[in-house]
Design a protein around this motif. Structure first.
Motif, PDB file in Angstrom:
ATOM      1  N   CYS A 120       0.840  -0.994   0.165  1.00  0.00           N
ATOM      2  CA  CYS A 120       0.087  -0.022   0.021  1.00  0.00           C
ATOM      3  C   CYS A 120       1.056   1.287  -0.014  1.00  0.00           C
ATOM      4  O   CYS A 120       1.754   1.402   0.812  1.00  0.00           O
ATOM      5  CB  CYS A 120      -0.829  -0.013   1.248  1.00  0.00           C
ATOM      6  SG  CYS A 120      -1.900   1.522   1.507  1.00  0.00           S
ATOM      7  N   GLU A 148       0.569   5.182   0.268  1.00  0.00           N
ATOM      8  CA  GLU A 148      -0.384   6.016   0.278  1.00  0.00           C
ATOM      9  C   GLU A 148       0.472   7.466   0.793  1.00  0.00           C
ATOM     10  O   GLU A 148       1.456   7.596   1.592  1.00  0.00           O
ATOM     11  CB  GLU A 148      -1.397   5.720   1.596  1.00  0.00           C
ATOM     12  CG  GLU A 148      -0.426   5.381   2.818  1.00  0.00           C
ATOM     13  CD  GLU A 148      -1.620   5.115   3.801  1.00  0.00           C
ATOM     14  OE1 GLU A 148      -2.981   5.432   3.986  1.00  0.00           O
ATOM     15  OE2 GLU A 148      -1.441   4.086   4.658  1.00  0.00           O
ATOM     16  N   THR A 185      -1.238   9.058 -10.656  1.00  0.00           N
ATOM     17  CA  THR A 185      -1.682   8.392 -11.703  1.00  0.00           C
ATOM     18  C   THR A 185      -1.020   7.121 -11.521  1.00  0.00           C
ATOM     19  O   THR A 185       0.152   7.114 -11.085  1.00  0.00           O
ATOM     20  CB  THR A 185      -1.459   9.038 -13.051  1.00  0.00           C
ATOM     21  OG1 THR A 185      -0.179   9.390 -13.206  1.00  0.00           O
ATOM     22  CG2 THR A 185      -2.412  10.342 -13.072  1.00  0.00           C
ATOM     23  N   HIS A 186      -1.231   6.210 -12.530  1.00  0.00           N
ATOM     24  CA  HIS A 186      -0.413   4.929 -12.583  1.00  0.00           C
ATOM     25  C   HIS A 186       1.050   5.162 -13.150  1.00  0.00           C
ATOM     26  O   HIS A 186       2.012   4.788 -12.462  1.00  0.00           O
ATOM     27  CB  HIS A 186      -1.222   4.179 -13.634  1.00  0.00           C
ATOM     28  CG  HIS A 186      -0.516   2.637 -13.942  1.00  0.00           C
ATOM     29  ND1 HIS A 186       0.647   2.464 -14.503  1.00  0.00           N
ATOM     30  CD2 HIS A 186      -0.972   1.518 -13.394  1.00  0.00           C
ATOM     31  CE1 HIS A 186       0.911   1.423 -14.394  1.00  0.00           C
ATOM     32  NE2 HIS A 186       0.205   0.684 -13.780  1.00  0.00           N
ATOM     33  N   PHE A 222       3.077   6.453 -10.033  1.00  0.00           N
ATOM     34  CA  PHE A 222       3.629   5.593  -9.401  1.00  0.00           C
ATOM     35  C   PHE A 222       4.777   4.536 -10.083  1.00  0.00           C
ATOM     36  O   PHE A 222       5.800   4.346  -9.378  1.00  0.00           O
ATOM     37  CB  PHE A 222       2.215   4.381  -8.774  1.00  0.00           C
ATOM     38  CG  PHE A 222       1.609   5.182  -7.886  1.00  0.00           C
ATOM     39  CD1 PHE A 222       1.826   5.120  -6.585  1.00  0.00           C
ATOM     40  CD2 PHE A 222       0.335   5.778  -7.991  1.00  0.00           C
ATOM     41  CE1 PHE A 222       0.954   5.731  -5.511  1.00  0.00           C
ATOM     42  CE2 PHE A 222      -0.743   6.168  -7.281  1.00  0.00           C
ATOM     43  CZ  PHE A 222      -0.044   6.242  -5.771  1.00  0.00           C
ATOM     44  N   ILE A 229      -0.774  -2.166 -10.658  1.00  0.00           N
ATOM     45  CA  ILE A 229      -0.586  -1.228  -9.821  1.00  0.00           C
ATOM     46  C   ILE A 229      -2.231  -0.727  -9.885  1.00  0.00           C
ATOM     47  O   ILE A 229      -2.822  -0.302 -11.017  1.00  0.00           O
ATOM     48  CB  ILE A 229       0.058  -0.107  -9.920  1.00  0.00           C
ATOM     49  CG1 ILE A 229       1.464  -0.359 -10.101  1.00  0.00           C
ATOM     50  CG2 ILE A 229      -0.142   1.124  -8.684  1.00  0.00           C
ATOM     51  CD1 ILE A 229       2.398   0.707 -10.458  1.00  0.00           C
ATOM     52  N   ILE A 250      -5.079   2.061  -8.616  1.00  0.00           N
ATOM     53  CA  ILE A 250      -5.389   3.214  -7.533  1.00  0.00           C
ATOM     54  C   ILE A 250      -6.769   3.382  -7.259  1.00  0.00           C
ATOM     55  O   ILE A 250      -7.599   3.175  -7.918  1.00  0.00           O
ATOM     56  CB  ILE A 250      -4.809   4.441  -8.533  1.00  0.00           C
ATOM     57  CG1 ILE A 250      -3.672   4.145  -8.972  1.00  0.00           C
ATOM     58  CG2 ILE A 250      -5.002   5.725  -7.848  1.00  0.00           C
ATOM     59  CD1 ILE A 250      -3.019   5.121 -10.070  1.00  0.00           C
ATOM     60  N   LYS A 251      -7.039   3.731  -5.745  1.00  0.00           N
ATOM     61  CA  LYS A 251      -8.147   4.027  -5.260  1.00  0.00           C
ATOM     62  C   LYS A 251      -8.068   5.240  -4.087  1.00  0.00           C
ATOM     63  O   LYS A 251      -7.324   5.095  -3.397  1.00  0.00           O
ATOM     64  CB  LYS A 251      -8.742   2.677  -4.408  1.00  0.00           C
ATOM     65  CG  LYS A 251     -10.168   3.051  -3.623  1.00  0.00           C
ATOM     66  CD  LYS A 251     -11.221   2.925  -4.693  1.00  0.00           C
ATOM     67  CE  LYS A 251     -12.322   3.104  -3.745  1.00  0.00           C
ATOM     68  NZ  LYS A 251     -13.590   3.226  -4.748  1.00  0.00           N
ATOM     69  N   ASN A 294      -6.575   7.873  -4.497  1.00  0.00           N
ATOM     70  CA  ASN A 294      -5.056   8.622  -4.398  1.00  0.00           C
ATOM     71  C   ASN A 294      -4.237   7.586  -3.814  1.00  0.00           C
ATOM     72  O   ASN A 294      -3.155   8.075  -3.515  1.00  0.00           O
ATOM     73  CB  ASN A 294      -5.124   9.932  -4.070  1.00  0.00           C
ATOM     74  CG  ASN A 294      -4.453  10.831  -4.957  1.00  0.00           C
ATOM     75  OD1 ASN A 294      -4.157  10.757  -6.214  1.00  0.00           O
ATOM     76  ND2 ASN A 294      -3.814  11.895  -3.973  1.00  0.00           N
ATOM     77  N   GLY A 319      -1.976   4.079  -3.971  1.00  0.00           N
ATOM     78  CA  GLY A 319      -1.636   2.952  -4.827  1.00  0.00           C
ATOM     79  C   GLY A 319      -1.570   1.470  -4.135  1.00  0.00           C
ATOM     80  O   GLY A 319      -1.004   1.555  -3.025  1.00  0.00           O
ATOM     81  N   TYR A 320      -2.054   0.615  -4.794  1.00  0.00           N
ATOM     82  CA  TYR A 320      -1.727  -0.738  -4.278  1.00  0.00           C
ATOM     83  C   TYR A 320      -0.990  -1.398  -5.390  1.00  0.00           C
ATOM     84  O   TYR A 320      -1.373  -1.962  -6.518  1.00  0.00           O
ATOM     85  CB  TYR A 320      -3.069  -1.519  -4.021  1.00  0.00           C
ATOM     86  CG  TYR A 320      -4.055  -0.922  -3.112  1.00  0.00           C
ATOM     87  CD1 TYR A 320      -3.837  -1.170  -1.709  1.00  0.00           C
ATOM     88  CD2 TYR A 320      -4.794   0.220  -3.268  1.00  0.00           C
ATOM     89  CE1 TYR A 320      -4.483  -0.449  -0.616  1.00  0.00           C
ATOM     90  CE2 TYR A 320      -5.568   0.968  -2.399  1.00  0.00           C
ATOM     91  CZ  TYR A 320      -5.596   0.568  -1.116  1.00  0.00           C
ATOM     92  OH  TYR A 320      -5.960   1.201   0.020  1.00  0.00           O
TER      93      TYR A 320
END
Length: 247
Positions: free
Chosen positions: A81, A83, A94-95, A98, A115, A117-118, A120, A122-123
């Motif tokens: 995660c 954040e 954005t992707h 990251f 990756i 994104i939720k 803002n 990133g997972y």
């Protein structure tokens, strides 16, 4: 390019043989769709593909048969995660932001999966072997200070609901369906296919006349992905109505 392709083929063959000879699972790095297609063409059976969640695009090849090894594969995937430290002052990430920050640390792309994104955050799916390095060293994405931690599972409702669209086509040809889904000329959809931008169920497809079946997932580079979920019947003019889910 030809040398790189041969090196890749030799590598996956080696992993397959080692699994068979030792009766253990062996694992590749994360494979993109082109590499997955090469895998399908080179090794016909004796492996599965896993990316950390069901609809992952980048996946690890897990060589070995559960019937012989007696337990399921355990691909070396960690979810991290990423954040913002101060959400109020964060950039809209954005992707590309990251991924760029990760590559900027000298990390190889093949060690990184998808990756997501939720809100803002990133997972990141990555190889276990690189996870600690990322957690210790990724402190900024774009101009935003971030904090990284291991995530045991993805949050609920992280994936947006797909958009449903009913299309009307003369046939189930791949070029016709892509044209209808994305509202582009048939010549442009054919050009995307000829340009090796289209994958059906993870396999590169270069035939515009390929017939699509229900539940096929079509990935179009630069456009996105969609699934044909149901044939709704024929129109009065004999054309076919298809329900699609667009991601």
């Amino acid at each position: 390019m030809a040398d790189e392709l041969q090196i890749f083929k030799n590598r996956i063959k080696e992993l397959s043989v080692r699994s068979q000879n030792r009766g253990i699972y062996t694992y590749s790095d994360f494979l993109n769709l082109y590499e997955q297609t090469t895998l399908f063409e080179t090794i016909k059976y004796g492996y599965s593909l896993q990316g950390g969640y069901p609809d992952a695009e980048r996946k690890i090849a897990c060589f070995g048969d559960e019937k012989d090894i007696c337990y399921p594969p355990q691909p070396p995937i960690t979810i991290i995660c990423i954040e913002p430290l101060f959400a109020k002052f964060s950039d809209d990430l954005t992707h590309r932001d990251f991924l760029g920050s990760l590559i900027g640390l000298g990390i190889k792309r093949e060690t990184l999966g998808d990756i997501i994104i939720k809100d803002n955050v990133g997972y990141l799916f990555c190889l276990d072997s690189i996870s600690k390095f990322i957690i210790d060293n990724l402190t900024k994405v774009k101009h935003t200070s971030v904090y990284c931690s291991v995530c045991t599972e993805l949050p609920e409702n992280i994936f947006p609901e797909p958009t449903e669209k009913t299309i009307i086509v003369a046939s189930l040809r791949l070029d016709s369906i892509i044209s209808a889904v994305y509202n582009i000329a048939r010549s442009k959809s054919s050009a995307l296919i000829d340009g090796e931008k289209v994958f059906v169920n993870g396999k590169l497809t270069v035939s515009p006349s390929k017939n699509i079946e229900i539940n096929d997932i079509i990935s179009v580079r630069g456009c996105g992905r969609f699934r044909c979920t149901e044939i709704l019947g024929d129109t009065r003019k004999g054309r076919t109505r298809i329900l699609c889910q667009i991601y």
